[in-house]
Design a protein around this motif. Structure first.
Motif, PDB file in Angstrom:
ATOM      1  N   LEU A 147      45.295 156.408 -96.040  1.00 52.31           N
ATOM      2  CA  LEU A 147      45.363 157.611 -95.198  1.00 52.31           C
ATOM      3  C   LEU A 147      44.634 158.796 -95.846  1.00 52.31           C
ATOM      4  O   LEU A 147      43.974 159.567 -95.157  1.00 52.31           O
ATOM      5  CB  LEU A 147      46.830 157.979 -94.921  1.00 52.31           C
ATOM      6  N   LEU A 148      44.776 158.902 -97.147  1.00 49.30           N
ATOM      7  CA  LEU A 148      44.056 159.987 -97.829  1.00 49.30           C
ATOM      8  C   LEU A 148      42.549 159.791 -97.680  1.00 49.30           C
ATOM      9  O   LEU A 148      41.794 160.745 -97.533  1.00 49.30           O
ATOM     10  CB  LEU A 148      44.459 160.040 -99.308  1.00 49.30           C
ATOM     11  N   GLU A 149      42.150 158.535 -97.713  1.00 45.32           N
ATOM     12  CA  GLU A 149      40.737 158.201 -97.493  1.00 45.32           C
ATOM     13  C   GLU A 149      40.351 158.597 -96.059  1.00 45.32           C
ATOM     14  O   GLU A 149      39.305 159.208 -95.826  1.00 45.32           O
ATOM     15  CB  GLU A 149      40.558 156.680 -97.709  1.00 45.32           C
ATOM     16  N   LEU A 150      41.225 158.272 -95.126  1.00 40.25           N
ATOM     17  CA  LEU A 150      40.958 158.537 -93.707  1.00 40.25           C
ATOM     18  C   LEU A 150      40.755 160.038 -93.440  1.00 40.25           C
ATOM     19  O   LEU A 150      39.875 160.418 -92.677  1.00 40.25           O
ATOM     20  CB  LEU A 150      42.133 158.022 -92.859  1.00 40.25           C
ATOM     21  N   VAL A 151      41.598 160.871 -94.092  1.00 37.86           N
ATOM     22  CA  VAL A 151      41.477 162.315 -93.842  1.00 37.86           C
ATOM     23  C   VAL A 151      40.563 163.007 -94.854  1.00 37.86           C
ATOM     24  O   VAL A 151      40.471 164.232 -94.887  1.00 37.86           O
ATOM     25  CB  VAL A 151      42.872 163.008 -93.826  1.00 37.86           C
ATOM     26  N   GLY A 152      39.898 162.207 -95.674  1.00 34.47           N
ATOM     27  CA  GLY A 152      38.914 162.752 -96.607  1.00 34.47           C
ATOM     28  C   GLY A 152      39.523 163.527 -97.761  1.00 34.47           C
ATOM     29  O   GLY A 152      38.944 164.511 -98.231  1.00 34.47           O
ATOM     30  N   MET A 153      40.719 163.090 -98.209  1.00 33.84           N
ATOM     31  CA  MET A 153      41.389 163.827 -99.286  1.00 33.84           C
ATOM     32  C   MET A 153      41.636 162.958-100.527  1.00 33.84           C
ATOM     33  O   MET A 153      42.432 163.336-101.392  1.00 33.84           O
ATOM     34  CB  MET A 153      42.727 164.370 -98.779  1.00 33.84           C
ATOM     35  N   GLY A 176      48.751 166.872 -93.992  1.00 31.20           N
ATOM     36  CA  GLY A 176      49.820 166.845 -92.983  1.00 31.20           C
ATOM     37  C   GLY A 176      49.588 165.738 -91.965  1.00 31.20           C
ATOM     38  O   GLY A 176      50.534 165.046 -91.568  1.00 31.20           O
ATOM     39  N   ILE A 177      48.360 165.569 -91.570  1.00 32.16           N
ATOM     40  CA  ILE A 177      48.065 164.500 -90.603  1.00 32.16           C
ATOM     41  C   ILE A 177      48.293 163.138 -91.258  1.00 32.16           C
ATOM     42  O   ILE A 177      48.866 162.230 -90.653  1.00 32.16           O
ATOM     43  CB  ILE A 177      46.617 164.650 -90.082  1.00 32.16           C
ATOM     44  N   ALA A 178      47.902 163.044 -92.521  1.00 29.29           N
ATOM     45  CA  ALA A 178      48.099 161.769 -93.236  1.00 29.29           C
ATOM     46  C   ALA A 178      49.585 161.426 -93.326  1.00 29.29           C
ATOM     47  O   ALA A 178      49.982 160.275 -93.095  1.00 29.29           O
ATOM     48  CB  ALA A 178      47.479 161.861 -94.623  1.00 29.29           C
ATOM     49  N   GLN A 179      50.423 162.428 -93.649  1.00 24.70           N
ATOM     50  CA  GLN A 179      51.870 162.139 -93.750  1.00 24.70           C
ATOM     51  C   GLN A 179      52.459 161.759 -92.399  1.00 24.70           C
ATOM     52  O   GLN A 179      53.434 161.014 -92.331  1.00 24.70           O
ATOM     53  CB  GLN A 179      52.639 163.288 -94.417  1.00 24.70           C
ATOM     54  N   ALA A 180      51.850 162.274 -91.318  1.00 21.71           N
ATOM     55  CA  ALA A 180      52.372 161.931 -89.983  1.00 21.71           C
ATOM     56  C   ALA A 180      52.066 160.484 -89.626  1.00 21.71           C
ATOM     57  O   ALA A 180      52.657 159.936 -88.695  1.00 21.71           O
ATOM     58  CB  ALA A 180      51.768 162.873 -88.938  1.00 21.71           C
ATOM     59  N   LEU A 181      51.166 159.869 -90.388  1.00 21.49           N
ATOM     60  CA  LEU A 181      50.769 158.498 -90.060  1.00 21.49           C
ATOM     61  C   LEU A 181      51.320 157.474 -91.057  1.00 21.49           C
ATOM     62  O   LEU A 181      51.092 156.270 -90.894  1.00 21.49           O
ATOM     63  CB  LEU A 181      49.231 158.399 -90.040  1.00 21.49           C
ATOM     64  N   VAL A 210      33.736 171.333 -89.429  1.00 19.44           N
ATOM     65  CA  VAL A 210      33.536 169.951 -89.917  1.00 19.44           C
ATOM     66  C   VAL A 210      34.886 169.240 -89.942  1.00 19.44           C
ATOM     67  O   VAL A 210      35.017 168.083 -89.511  1.00 19.44           O
ATOM     68  CB  VAL A 210      32.897 169.964 -91.328  1.00 19.44           C
ATOM     69  N   GLY A 211      35.881 169.959 -90.430  1.00 22.79           N
ATOM     70  CA  GLY A 211      37.221 169.392 -90.490  1.00 22.79           C
ATOM     71  C   GLY A 211      37.748 169.068 -89.101  1.00 22.79           C
ATOM     72  O   GLY A 211      38.402 168.052 -88.894  1.00 22.79           O
ATOM     73  N   ARG A 212      37.427 169.930 -88.142  1.00 20.14           N
ATOM     74  CA  ARG A 212      37.892 169.699 -86.759  1.00 20.14           C
ATOM     75  C   ARG A 212      37.271 168.421 -86.204  1.00 20.14           C
ATOM     76  O   ARG A 212      37.939 167.640 -85.539  1.00 20.14           O
ATOM     77  CB  ARG A 212      37.521 170.898 -85.881  1.00 20.14           C
ATOM     78  N   ARG A 213      36.009 168.256 -86.518  1.00 21.62           N
ATOM     79  CA  ARG A 213      35.346 167.037 -86.045  1.00 21.62           C
ATOM     80  C   ARG A 213      36.013 165.806 -86.697  1.00 21.62           C
ATOM     81  O   ARG A 213      36.266 164.804 -86.037  1.00 21.62           O
ATOM     82  CB  ARG A 213      33.858 167.087 -86.403  1.00 21.62           C
ATOM     83  N   ASP A 214      36.297 165.932 -88.006  1.00 15.51           N
ATOM     84  CA  ASP A 214      36.941 164.815 -88.709  1.00 15.51           C
ATOM     85  C   ASP A 214      38.293 164.495 -88.085  1.00 15.51           C
ATOM     86  O   ASP A 214      38.649 163.334 -87.881  1.00 15.51           O
ATOM     87  CB  ASP A 214      37.146 165.168 -90.190  1.00 15.51           C
ATOM     88  N   ILE A 215      39.046 165.566 -87.780  1.00 12.51           N
ATOM     89  CA  ILE A 215      40.381 165.354 -87.200  1.00 12.51           C
ATOM     90  C   ILE A 215      40.246 164.706 -85.822  1.00 12.51           C
ATOM     91  O   ILE A 215      41.014 163.804 -85.456  1.00 12.51           O
ATOM     92  CB  ILE A 215      41.163 166.686 -87.141  1.00 12.51           C
ATOM     93  N   ARG A 216      39.241 165.153 -85.069  1.00  9.35           N
ATOM     94  CA  ARG A 216      38.986 164.540 -83.759  1.00  9.35           C
ATOM     95  C   ARG A 216      38.709 163.048 -83.913  1.00  9.35           C
ATOM     96  O   ARG A 216      39.229 162.221 -83.170  1.00  9.35           O
ATOM     97  CB  ARG A 216      37.786 165.246 -83.127  1.00  9.35           C
ATOM     98  N   ASN A 217      37.912 162.735 -84.928  1.00 11.83           N
ATOM     99  CA  ASN A 217      37.602 161.316 -85.168  1.00 11.83           C
ATOM    100  C   ASN A 217      38.862 160.535 -85.534  1.00 11.83           C
ATOM    101  O   ASN A 217      39.042 159.394 -85.108  1.00 11.83           O
ATOM    102  CB  ASN A 217      36.570 161.186 -86.300  1.00 11.83           C
ATOM    103  N   VAL A 218      39.719 161.198 -86.340  1.00 13.32           N
ATOM    104  CA  VAL A 218      40.972 160.531 -86.728  1.00 13.32           C
ATOM    105  C   VAL A 218      41.809 160.268 -85.483  1.00 13.32           C
ATOM    106  O   VAL A 218      42.359 159.172 -85.298  1.00 13.32           O
ATOM    107  CB  VAL A 218      41.765 161.407 -87.744  1.00 13.32           C
TER     108      VAL A 218
END
Lengths: 351, 391
Positions: free
Chosen positions: A123-129, A149-154, A173-181
């Protein structure tokens, strides 16, 4: 198994304070969210969006509620093991690292240790952290906290994910990443429920939306369903001083002008002409743009001919679908005054 | 591992991380080490007490009057538990933990916890327990160090020393339950800390009142006994005098000639008896009055947590009757003045023995039962509020 991830009927919430009149936050919300879809919840400030999300997550007790989450009654605690949640204005402990936050909330949801460890990395990989996983949260920016926060929700591999303002404080950029997630979560078959103010963001990812106004659902459905009957044609001519007059002259004979609301000089300045075609469709001329409230291309043809006959230069003719913002503005505008409704769920006032 | 255990475990580990992230935790641990270090530096032999290689000649105690194991146990019981753990460490612990509940219920934090598959009451109680982690770790470290110290320096490997962990933890939990309730109501760490401190001060005043009135009662009782004895002696003397007069054929002066206040033949035979009887009656009146006051204080204390008595349970756990006797007999016996006049004295050892006995007479079940009952009520109110509140 029900096809609905969330099924609510008549959810209401009155905040009670000693010696004070109860203030309504929700006044009978009916809402259906299908499994596997991305559902967007919109509404102006104080409409009751966060209250609704908190009721679903058992943070707030409803005054009245009939309905289910993942097939179980609202408030059924064990069901929350299958729900992921990112609250608005969350505050994760600053003394924990990103990986520890995910591990902690995973454990609180009942995820076994081995699984938590494995999923936290993914998940950390998924959200780029990934690179920040071992640093304490107090050194994170707001956007980075949001990603964690998004990672913990998953972490609990949820069937339903509720995200309250997920892109709050996140850069483009982060918004686009979150959209992709979110899209990826949807592709995995999960249901995503998003509460957001960023209409353009929601428009891009949501399958269905609901607009909450003054504690009730004003509109609900797919954007196509909500804009059905609201498709229009827009004809734009080259900008010049007489563009507005040219467009008004090009209107078919028998078109009727409607009076603009009295005293609204701003609207009068923006709209030069507002009226109806002889066949009854609405027409509006604003500067160099003519809008016809119809999806019928035949209606625009004689107007195009007249504009051209008058020597006007047509720069574009478009079949336009209202945006989510248009829908939102329609929902939050008082039809009698044409002004935005006051915030809050109380009739005519802020709660 | 079941979900319940997993959640509890996670919350306790989180509490440890939270505390370890604060400086106070390490400061308290450092100070505890210092206290144990000072204890370790103290020694006792046939010639007297020592601190490192310095001889403390001003303390008239030797290993013959106070064996080393008893000295270390007494240091642990007189300074370690009531002063260090019961005062300084408790204040530091309250400062460290006062924010636990207000922070827990703050916006953005509570949402995430409530949105997990865990009931509200269990969530609150687990969080409350996690607040006790600070004290458990601090007392655990201190008590274990003292256990090693008493074993090595005193030669008595006494595992009962470790009972200080549950006892001090229980003592702290009484205060923390009040702090948790106030934190839940006020949502403020500072407000809950200050109000808990006020509550604690009230308990201290009540306890000091209890101890002082109890001590006065013992003194008055001893004084009354002594005066009763004097009256008995004076009556005996009067009887002897009357007997001697009868044998000698003498008569007492006629009643009309008796001095004012003399009402009986005994008093006429020994006029001092009047004063002695008056003094005795006055002291007995004082005893009755002190008993009534003490009873009132005990009743007022009944529903409240017994903080000092709980800490003193360690004395019962660690000291045998022989240890008590040895401690009583340390030093010279002397007469001490009472609170009822400098010219009236009582035997110090007897006074200490009676006072200690009175303290030991208090039932452990009553001390723990009423205190735990108070804590249960506090937590019950907390659970009621927490379960019903919208966050």
């Amino acid at each position: 198994m029900s096809d609905l991830a969330i099924d609510l009927t008549g959810v209401s919430k009155n905040y009670t304070r000693r010696f004070k009149k109860p203030t309504p936050a929700l006044r009978g919300v009916d809402m259906r969210v299908h499994r596997g879809e991305v559902f967007g919840l919109l509404g102006p400030n104080g409409a009751g969006k966060s209250t609704l999300v908190k009721i679903l997550m058992t943070v707030i007790r409803p005054t009245r509620c009939r309905g289910s989450v993942l097939g179980q009654r609202v408030g059924h605690k064990p069901t929350l093991a299958k729900v992921g949640y990112l609250p608005e204005h969350h505050s994760f402990p600053g003394y924990l690292t990103g990986a520890q936050v995910i591990d902690f909330f995973g454990a609180m949801t009942g995820v076994p240790r081995r699984e938590r460890k494995q999923r936290a990395g993914e998940l950390l990989e998924l959200v780029g952290m990934s690179e920040w996983s071992k640093r304490k949260l107090k050194s994170y920016s707001k956007g980075m906290r949001q990603r964690v926060g998004i990672a913990q929700a998953l972490i609990n591999d949820p069937d339903l994910v509720l995200l309250d303002e997920p892109t709050d404080g996140v850069d483009p950029v982060g918004r686009r990443d979150i959209r992709n997630v979110i899209e990826r979560i949807k592709d995995e078959g999960r249901t995503v429920f998003i509460n957001s103010h960023l209409l353009s963001e929601l428009e891009m990812v949501s399958d269905r939306v609901a607009i909450l106004v003054k504690g009730v659902v004003a509109q609900q459905g797919t954007i196509e369903e909500l804009t059905e009957g609201q498709l229009r044609y827009e004809l734009v001519v080259g900008e010049s001083d007489g563009a507005g007059d040219l467009l008004q002259r090009a209107l078919p004979e028998g078109s009727r002008q409607l009076a603009l609301p009295e005293g609204d000089t701003q609207l009068a300045r923006r709209i030069g002409f507002k009226g109806l075609l002889p066949s009854g469709e609405s027409i509006e001329v604003a500067k160099n743009t003519l809008t016809i409230g119809s999806n019928d291309p035949k209606l625009i043809q004689p107007i195009i001919d007249r504009v051209r006959a008058e020597g006007g230069v047509i720069t574009s003719v478009r079949n336009v679908r209202p945006s989510l913002e248009d829908l939102f503005m329609q929902a939050v505008t008082d039809p009698t005054t044409g002004k935005a409704l006051k915030p809050g769920a109380e009739e005519g006032g802020k709660r | 591992m079941s979900t319940v255990l997993r959640q509890t475990n996670a919350m306790l580990i989180d509490a440890y991380r939270e505390l370890a992230a604060g400086k106070l935790f390490w400061i308290t641990l450092g100070l505890s080490s210092l206290v144990v270090g000072i204890f370790a530096c103290l020694g006792i032999d046939e010639e007297g007490m020592t601190f490192l290689w310095f001889r403390l000649n001003f303390i008239p105690i030797t290993s013959e009057t106070l064996p080393p194991d008893l000295m270390y146990k007494q240091m642990f019981l007189s300074f370690g538990v009531p002063l260090w753990l019961g005062w300084v460490a408790t204040i530091l612990a309250l400062v460290s933990t006062a924010g636990i509940i207000p922070n827990f219920i703050s916006g953005g934090s509570i949402d995430l916890s409530l949105a997990k598959p865990i009931g509200r009451i269990r969530l609150f109680l687990t969080r409350y327990l996690s607040g006790l982690v600070f004290v458990a770790l601090q007392v655990g470290a201190f008590s274990f160090a003292c256990f090693i110290l008493i074993g090595i320096r005193g030669g008595d490997w006494q595992p009962r020393v470790l009972l200080a962990i549950p006892i001090v933890l229980l003592f702290f939990s009484y205060l923390f339950s009040v702090c948790a309730l106030l934190g839940l109501i006020t949502r403020s760490a500072i407000a809950s800390l200050l109000l808990t401190a006020l509550f604690w001060i009230m308990l201290i005043i009540l306890n000091r009142g209890d101890e002082s009135v109890g001590a006065l009662k013992v003194q008055a009782q001893m004084l009354a006994e002594r005066r009763e004895e004097r009256v008995a002696n004076a009556e005996l003397m009067a009887d002897n005098r009357l007997k001697q007069m009868a044998e000698a054929g003498e008569d007492l002066p006629p009643r009309e000639e008796w001095a004012p206040g003399i009402t009986t033949e005994q008093e006429a035979a020994n006029p001092l008896l009047v004063t002695l009887r008056q003094q005795r009656d006055k002291t007995q009146g004082t005893v009755r009055s002190l008993k009534a006051w003490h009873h009132a204080i005990v009743i007022a204390k009944f529903p409240l947590p017994k903080t000092i008595e709980t800490l003193h349970l360690m004395d019962r756990v660690l000291l045998s009757k022989a240890d008590y006797e040895a401690l009583m007999n340390t030093g010279e016996t002397k007469e001490i003045p009472t609170a009822f006049g400098q010219d009236e004295t009582i035997d110090q050892r007897e006074y200490q023995r009676r006072f200690t006995e009175a303290q030991l007479m208090r039932s452990t079940t009553k001390i723990l039962g009423t205190s735990i009952g108070f804590e249960v009520v506090m937590l019950g109110i907390c659970c009621f509020i927490f379960a019903r509140r919208d966050f």
